[in-house]
Design a protein around this motif. Structure first.
Motif, PDB file in Angstrom:
ATOM      1  N   ARG A   7      77.870  83.502 -18.194  1.00  0.00           N
ATOM      2  CA  ARG A   7      77.188  82.277 -18.174  1.00  0.00           C
ATOM      3  C   ARG A   7      75.870  82.195 -17.251  1.00  0.00           C
ATOM      4  O   ARG A   7      76.121  82.707 -16.247  1.00  0.00           O
ATOM      5  N   LEU A  47      74.607  77.620 -25.225  1.00  0.00           N
ATOM      6  CA  LEU A  47      75.748  76.769 -25.041  1.00  0.00           C
ATOM      7  C   LEU A  47      75.462  75.109 -25.104  1.00  0.00           C
ATOM      8  O   LEU A  47      76.202  74.481 -25.767  1.00  0.00           O
ATOM      9  N   ASN A  48      74.282  74.891 -24.562  1.00  0.00           N
ATOM     10  CA  ASN A  48      73.993  73.424 -24.037  1.00  0.00           C
ATOM     11  C   ASN A  48      72.711  73.628 -23.548  1.00  0.00           C
ATOM     12  O   ASN A  48      72.214  74.285 -22.998  1.00  0.00           O
ATOM     13  N   ARG A  49      72.147  72.558 -23.977  1.00  0.00           N
ATOM     14  CA  ARG A  49      70.738  72.151 -23.243  1.00  0.00           C
ATOM     15  C   ARG A  49      70.531  70.812 -23.217  1.00  0.00           C
ATOM     16  O   ARG A  49      71.228  69.991 -23.817  1.00  0.00           O
ATOM     17  N   ALA A  50      69.842  70.353 -22.220  1.00  0.00           N
ATOM     18  CA  ALA A  50      69.541  68.867 -22.021  1.00  0.00           C
ATOM     19  C   ALA A  50      68.032  68.946 -21.304  1.00  0.00           C
ATOM     20  O   ALA A  50      67.646  69.688 -20.619  1.00  0.00           O
ATOM     21  N   ILE A 107      69.379  74.601 -19.489  1.00  0.00           N
ATOM     22  CA  ILE A 107      69.967  75.326 -20.462  1.00  0.00           C
ATOM     23  C   ILE A 107      70.974  76.072 -19.981  1.00  0.00           C
ATOM     24  O   ILE A 107      71.042  76.820 -18.955  1.00  0.00           O
TER      25      ILE A 107
END
Length: 111
Positions: A7, A47-50, A107
């Motif tokens: 990751r 996988l994810n973002r903010a 991210i």
């Protein structure tokens, strides 16, 4: 270098408008779609973002540490042209963030 299945976390600045006001020299701010294309081409999966604006504020004590580090860096390097360039770039990015022309995203990616 990241092994397969590893990751990666990134802080990315994305353009929210087609043309930026006084962007930092040598920097490229992709659009959200442009970033997704670049990540896909690199074989990375989001996988994810903010949005940075949606994250909780850091504890107030962090600012004391930031201020101390910045003061020491300025003391050591204020006469260095590279430091002055870095400070100018920092101010330009801050200006773009304040105007909403650029937004920061955190991210999490998988290789």
């Amino acid at each position: 270098v990241v092994r397969p299945g590893g990751r990666v976390g990134l802080l990315v600045f994305l353009a929210t408008v087609p043309e930026l006001d006084n962007p930092p020299e040598g920097n490229h701010f992709p659009s959200p779609d442009g970033l997704d294309a670049l990540l896909g081409e690199a074989g990375l999966t989001v996988l994810n973002r903010a949005a940075e604006s949606g994250l909780p504020s850091p504890p107030p004590s962090w600012q004391e540490h930031i201020d101390a580090v910045e003061a020491e860096l300025d003391r050591r390097y204020r006469s260095d042209p590279a430091w002055r360039t870095a400070q100018d770039q920092h101010h330009r990015i801050s200006h773009l963030l304040e105007k909403g022309e650029v937004e920061a995203q955190v991210i999490l990616l998988a290789v």
